[in-house]
Every structure is written in C-alpha cells, then in structure tokens.
Enzyme design. Structure first.
Site, short mmCIF file in Angstrom:
data_model
loop_
_atom_site.label_atom_id
_atom_site.label_comp_id
_atom_site.label_asym_id
_atom_site.label_seq_id
_atom_site.Cartn_x
_atom_site.Cartn_y
_atom_site.Cartn_z
N PRO A 69 0.72 -1.20 0.00
CA PRO A 69 -0.07 -0.03 -0.06
C PRO A 69 0.99 1.44 -0.06
O PRO A 69 0.51 2.42 -0.47
CB PRO A 69 -0.86 -0.09 1.32
N GLU A 80 0.69 -7.75 8.74
CA GLU A 80 1.23 -6.55 8.82
C GLU A 80 2.14 -6.29 7.79
O GLU A 80 2.67 -4.99 7.67
CB GLU A 80 2.14 -6.12 10.22
N ARG A 138 -3.32 -7.21 -20.75
CA ARG A 138 -4.30 -6.69 -22.01
C ARG A 138 -3.26 -5.75 -22.86
O ARG A 138 -3.97 -5.42 -23.83
CB ARG A 138 -5.46 -6.15 -21.33
N ASP A 177 -9.27 3.34 -24.79
CA ASP A 177 -9.29 3.16 -23.56
C ASP A 177 -9.20 4.42 -22.78
O ASP A 177 -8.30 5.20 -23.07
CB ASP A 177 -8.19 2.29 -23.06
C1 LIG Z 1 -2.66 -5.52 5.75
S1 LIG Z 1 -1.78 -5.27 4.67
C2 LIG Z 1 -0.34 -4.59 5.46
C3 LIG Z 1 -0.32 -3.24 5.68
C4 LIG Z 1 0.58 -2.45 6.24
N1 LIG Z 1 0.68 -2.68 7.91
C5 LIG Z 1 0.58 -0.83 5.91
O1 LIG Z 1 0.18 -0.20 6.87
O2 LIG Z 1 1.19 -0.56 4.99
C6 LIG Z 1 -1.10 -6.67 3.80
C7 LIG Z 1 -0.72 -6.94 2.59
O3 LIG Z 1 -1.66 -6.78 1.71
C8 LIG Z 1 -0.96 -6.03 0.57
N2 LIG Z 1 -1.86 -4.83 0.40
C9 LIG Z 1 -2.83 -4.29 1.17
N3 LIG Z 1 -3.10 -3.31 0.52
C10 LIG Z 1 -2.57 -2.89 -0.59
C11 LIG Z 1 -2.66 -1.97 -1.87
N4 LIG Z 1 -3.47 -0.93 -1.78
N5 LIG Z 1 -1.68 -2.28 -2.85
C12 LIG Z 1 -1.06 -3.25 -2.94
N6 LIG Z 1 -0.88 -4.08 -2.06
C13 LIG Z 1 -1.60 -4.15 -0.97
C14 LIG Z 1 0.38 -5.99 0.78
O4 LIG Z 1 1.21 -7.05 -0.02
C15 LIG Z 1 0.50 -6.17 2.34
O5 LIG Z 1 1.80 -6.53 2.57
#
Ligand SMILES: C[S@@+](CC[C@H](N)C(=O)[O-])C[C@H]1O[C@@H](n2cnc3c(N)ncnc32)[C@H](O)[C@@H]1O
Length: 221
Positions: free
Chosen positions: A86, A113, A151, A166
């Site tokens: 994220p 986490e 794609r 697109d």
């Molecule tokens: C619960 S999340 C961990 C969030 C982390 N504690 C933080 O606050 O950034 C668990 C996993 O989901 C994935 N993930 C969650 N949201 C994402 C997003 N918006 N984009 C990409 N991967 C995401 C990532 O691989 C991450 O390690």
C-alpha cells in the site's frame, strides 16, 4: 511474458487465471503464469511464514527466510521483483506500459502486517500499490497488475476490444458507448452514431472524450 506470483493464498488466483482475456492469453501461450505457495519454501514442520514483530505491537510480520529462498530460486537476470504494497508507487497507465515491456515479473504478495523490512531492502526492485486503501493481502493486487499488464501485450485482446480509446491510453478518459437497440424505453442513442459518416462520428467521439475528461478528471488535461 512470464508472471510468477508468491502468495499464501494461491487458490485466490485459480479462477482469475482461467477466465476472460488473461485465461485466453495463457491458453494461446502469450502469457505464462505460475502461482506459488510461499509455505513451500518453509523448512519447519508447521510451515510457519510469520512471527511477532520485534519491539512489540499488534499483528504478525512475514518472516524473511521463505521469501528469500523463493525469490532466489525463481529469479534470473531477466526478472523484475515486485512487492505489492500500500505504501508503494501507485499503479498507473504509464507504469503498466513500462511493466508490459519486461520479460519476467515476480509478484510478492504480503499478508498480516506486511513483510520483514530486510526483504524490501535487499530483494525488491519495485514496490507497487493499487490504491490508497489497505487490503488483507497482496494477492488481489497481484491479479490487478497481471490483468492490466497482460491486456497491453500484442494479441491478448484480439479484435473484440481495442486499446486505443481506452481511458488513460492517450491522456483522456474513454468514450460513451451504445449498442442495439437504437431506442430502448424511449431512450435514443445520439443521432450522429446512425449517420454513417465516419469523420463526423470520430469528431463526436473525441469531443465526448474531452468533455468527459474535463468534467470528471480535469487533472488529466
Ligand atoms: C494488511 S496489508 C499490510 C499493511 C501495512 N501494515 C501498512 O500499513 O502499509 C497486508 C498486505 O496486503 C497487501 N496490500 C494491501 N493493500 C494493498 C494495496 N493498496 N496495494 C498493494 N498491496 C496491498 C500488501 O502485500 C501487504 O503486505
């Protein structure tokens, strides 16, 4: 082009990789995709992939050992290793186009986490987010990335769909689309689309795209 996905939830991708354009592109050999369970690289009896964070606090963190072993086994000089995160750079049309030119993407999905920071510092080439919100794990983000990249590969969409108009392909949003019947419950399609005049239709479409972009995403203009 090849994708290798590392996840604790391989079953989440079964239907996705069998269906629609991505499924067809795999059948046609344009795309190769393999989904791996990170637990296969654990060495303990219980196949543990997470542990408590040093320093305390809630939640669990994915351990480095299985991730290092998996990536070291799968990667070659051709590979780009991506952690879906994220707090990574946001996936966009231009990033999708850049990734579509790569021969091999390894996509690491986190859970809990997230992953031990030493993986991020030492193994990861790119960190990519699919948006400013947090999902429970990175498997769906990996699917989003594969779909968006695949794609763009020649031969994946066929003639049924075109990439040219697109949203985002040339900086504008997509156009309003209509199909038969020309009138439905009193709602008519724009006259110009029935005119048979291709130049007029094209001009109308471009105007619609510009107007839609100005209204919904003025930041793109
Ligand atoms: C619960 S999340 C961990 C969030 C982390 N504690 C933080 O606050 O950034 C668990 C996993 O989901 C994935 N993930 C969650 N949201 C994402 C997003 N918006 N984009 C990409 N991967 C995401 C990532 O691989 C991450 O390690």
């Amino acid at each position: 082009m090849r994708f290798d996905v590392l996840t604790l939830f391989p079953a989440m991708l079964e239907g996705f990789l069998a269906e629609s354009m991505v499924g067809k592109s795999i059948q046609r050999g344009i795309v190769e995709a393999a989904v791996h369970n990170l637990r296969d690289w654990t060495t303990d009896k219980h196949q543990i992939t997470d542990d408590r964070p040093f320093g305390g606090g809630a939640g669990m963190v994915m351990k480095p050992e299985p991730i290092f072993s998996a990536i070291e086994e799968l990667r070659s000089e051709q590979s780009t290793v991506i952690y879906l995160a994220p707090d990574g750079e946001q996936l966009s049309h231009s990033l999708v186009m850049e990734l579509a030119a790569k021969p091999h993407l390894i996509l690491l999905s986190g859970h809990y986490e997230g992953i031990d920071e030493r993986v991020r510092e030492n193994l990861i080439d790119r960190e990519i987010s699919i948006g400013d919100y947090v999902l429970t794990n990175g498997t769906l983000p990996a699917a989003v990335l594969i779909d968006a990249v695949a794609r763009q590969l020649p031969g994946v969409l066929g003639e049924a769909q075109s990439l040219e108009q697109d949203s985002f392909s040339d900086g504008l949003l997509g156009l309003p689309q209509y199909t038969r019947p020309a009138e439905f419950r009193g709602m008519k399609i724009p006259e110009v689309l029935l005119s048979g005049n291709h130049a007029k239709i094209e001009a109308w479409r471009q105007e619609q795209r510009r107007a839609r972009t100005a209204k919904r995403r003025p930041d793109l203009l």
